[in-house]
Design a protein around this motif. Structure first.
Motif, PDB file in Angstrom:
ATOM      1  N   VAL A  70      36.761  54.756  42.480  1.00  0.00           N
ATOM      2  CA  VAL A  70      37.099  54.041  43.711  1.00  0.00           C
ATOM      3  C   VAL A  70      38.006  52.874  43.328  1.00  0.00           C
ATOM      4  N   LEU A  71      39.183  52.819  43.924  1.00  0.00           N
ATOM      5  CA  LEU A  71      40.136  51.741  43.666  1.00  0.00           C
ATOM      6  C   LEU A  71      40.147  50.774  44.842  1.00  0.00           C
ATOM      7  N   ALA A  72      40.072  49.490  44.538  1.00  0.00           N
ATOM      8  CA  ALA A  72      40.106  48.457  45.578  1.00  0.00           C
ATOM      9  C   ALA A  72      40.796  47.227  45.015  1.00  0.00           C
ATOM     10  N   VAL A  73      41.172  46.320  45.902  1.00  0.00           N
ATOM     11  CA  VAL A  73      41.708  45.032  45.470  1.00  0.00           C
ATOM     12  C   VAL A  73      40.537  44.086  45.265  1.00  0.00           C
ATOM     13  N   VAL A  91      36.802  50.102  40.551  1.00  0.00           N
ATOM     14  CA  VAL A  91      37.812  49.304  39.853  1.00  0.00           C
ATOM     15  C   VAL A  91      38.439  48.327  40.836  1.00  0.00           C
ATOM     16  N   ALA A  92      38.347  47.029  40.524  1.00  0.00           N
ATOM     17  CA  ALA A  92      38.841  46.010  41.446  1.00  0.00           C
ATOM     18  C   ALA A  92      38.982  44.687  40.708  1.00  0.00           C
ATOM     19  N   ILE A  93      39.462  43.676  41.425  1.00  0.00           N
ATOM     20  CA  ILE A  93      39.451  42.296  40.905  1.00  0.00           C
ATOM     21  C   ILE A  93      38.065  41.754  41.223  1.00  0.00           C
ATOM     22  N   MET A 117      39.335  44.289  36.713  1.00  0.00           N
ATOM     23  CA  MET A 117      40.723  44.166  36.283  1.00  0.00           C
ATOM     24  C   MET A 117      41.080  42.729  35.911  1.00  0.00           C
ATOM     25  N   ASP A 118      40.345  41.765  36.453  1.00  0.00           N
ATOM     26  CA  ASP A 118      40.620  40.366  36.137  1.00  0.00           C
ATOM     27  C   ASP A 118      40.064  39.947  34.785  1.00  0.00           C
ATOM     28  N   LEU A 119      39.362  40.838  34.083  1.00  0.00           N
ATOM     29  CA  LEU A 119      38.909  40.553  32.724  1.00  0.00           C
ATOM     30  C   LEU A 119      39.732  41.316  31.687  1.00  0.00           C
ATOM     31  N   MET A 120      40.848  41.870  32.111  1.00  0.00           N
ATOM     32  CA  MET A 120      41.727  42.590  31.189  1.00  0.00           C
ATOM     33  C   MET A 120      42.135  41.651  30.050  1.00  0.00           C
ATOM     34  N   ASP A 130      47.851  43.818  33.383  1.00  0.00           N
ATOM     35  CA  ASP A 130      47.357  42.453  33.628  1.00  0.00           C
ATOM     36  C   ASP A 130      47.564  42.046  35.088  1.00  0.00           C
ATOM     37  N   VAL A 131      46.531  42.224  35.896  1.00  0.00           N
ATOM     38  CA  VAL A 131      46.660  41.921  37.327  1.00  0.00           C
ATOM     39  C   VAL A 131      46.755  40.423  37.584  1.00  0.00           C
ATOM     40  N   LEU A 132      46.115  39.611  36.752  1.00  0.00           N
ATOM     41  CA  LEU A 132      46.192  38.173  36.974  1.00  0.00           C
ATOM     42  C   LEU A 132      47.625  37.690  36.829  1.00  0.00           C
TER      43      LEU A 132
END
Length: 374
Positions: A70-73, A91-93, A117-120, A130-132
């Protein structure tokens, strides 16, 4: 392998976790992609565009049924993922610290494998994931545009027959990805720009963008470099010296943009009410850290307030205010992440230890991330 892309439920969230471009790429890997109808509306993406890319459109129940990823923001509530079997990836921030810890525990209880994703990790091979960085880059740009909209004067110097208009003076506090983009954008608009950071290594970056570095020089031996390229906490001596330096500088500025964050902690206080009072009426201050407690005393999340004649902008979720671009970049981060680890034989991504252990929050019904267990 079914990948589900859901509509965002958080108030004001306009981004989406996949675009037609990335949906098409996931399908090329061999995945089935299902998108909740209307998920892309906030980012100006029509359902027909997803359909043309090969994605299946449906309501939330149909989209989630049998999904393995499941992909989300922003992270969906665990109890909203009806039809998703235990063991599936979400998977999300995640923002897993503080108030987000309860959500992480709910994922564990439901048996989901939550990936933040924010702990990449900020390592070379993960830069494209790197979403951040991707979202902060747009936030830094938007901060300057928001400031220009509230500032009642022009940014560049203008020499006219009726006289000269002085250039706006912009001060950027915190020179990470958002700060660097804010400097570059303000410079492009013709402002006189200065910037500061606790990390001495950023001085060259500031100079390279044509801005003036403002740094504490009297306190030796403090570099301010934390882990992963983030700022660390400063000693009381450094904090006092920095406050004195900033106080003298901030009184001369027209626009101040603050971007300082320390992962897992409340945002550091950079601008006090007393410092605000020294700025001239009509000045503007943008606090990009307002949702983590704020860098500016008196900033209010989700509002523009005025104190001492200074307008303080505290917009929430600044990247979402540029939804089309931020969704495009975020969805590419997700694709780069999953496709890098895609195992053709298994028909699914298989994470390695370096990145997997960094981003994985839950597994097998338990919280497993070392940063949450320490």
């Amino acid at each position: 392998m079914k990948i589900a892309v859901v509509s965002e439920q958080a108030s004001g969230e306009r981004r989406v976790a996949a675009t037609p471009e990335t949906a098409r790429k996931f399908i090329a890997l061999g995945a089935e992609v299902a998108v909740e109808a209307g998920a892309g509306a906030g980012a100006a993406i029509a359902d027909s565009d997803y359909a043309a890319a090969g994605a299946a459109l449906g309501d939330r129940a149909a989209t989630l049924a049998g999904a393995e990823i499941v992909l989300a923001v922003q992270p969906p509530a665990a109890d909203s993922l009806v039809g998703v079997a235990p063991g599936a990836w979400v998977v999300a921030i995640m923002a897993p610290f503080g108030d987000g810890r309860g959500r992480v525990e709910a994922y564990a209880a439901a048996g989901y494998e939550a990936l933040a994703m924010d702990l990449m990790p900020r390592i070379t091979r993960a830069q494209s994931m790197d979403v951040l960085s991707s979202q902060s880059n747009l936030a830094g740009y938007k901060a300057v545009i928001d400031a220009a909209a509230e500032y009642g004067r022009a940014f560049p110097m203008m020499m006219t027959a009726a006289g000269t208009v002085s250039a706006a003076r912009v001060f950027v506090m915190g020179v990470g990805v958002a700060g660097l983009q804010a400097i570059a954008t303000a410079r492009r608009l013709g402002a006189q720009v200065s910037a500061t950071d606790v990390r001495s290594a950023t001085k060259e970056q500031i100079l390279s963008l044509g801005a003036k570095p403002v740094f504490v020089e009297a306190v030796a031996g403090i570099e301010g470099e934390g882990s992963g390229g983030y700022a660390g906490e400063m000693s009381p001596e450094y904090q006092k010296a920095q406050a004195e330096l900033v106080s003298a500088h901030i009184a001369k500025q027209d626009i101040v943009i603050t971007t300082a964050l320390i992962p897992g902690r409340a945002a550091p206080r950079l601008v006090s009410d007393a410092q605000l009072a020294t700025m001239r009426p009509g000045s503007v201050l943008v606090d990009l850290a307002v949702e983590q407690g704020g860098n500016v005393e008196g900033a209010v999340a989700g509002e523009i307030v005025e104190r001492h004649g200074v307008r303080i902008i505290g917009h929430r979720n600044t990247a979402s205010r540029l939804a089309a671009d931020s969704a495009a970049l975020y969805s590419r981060n997700l694709y780069n992440f999953l496709s890098t680890f895609w195992d053709k034989e298994q028909g699914r991504p298989v994470l390695d230890a370096e990145i997997g252990d960094a981003v994985r929050l839950t597994r097998g019904g338990a919280v497993v991330n070392a940063r949450l267990l320490s």
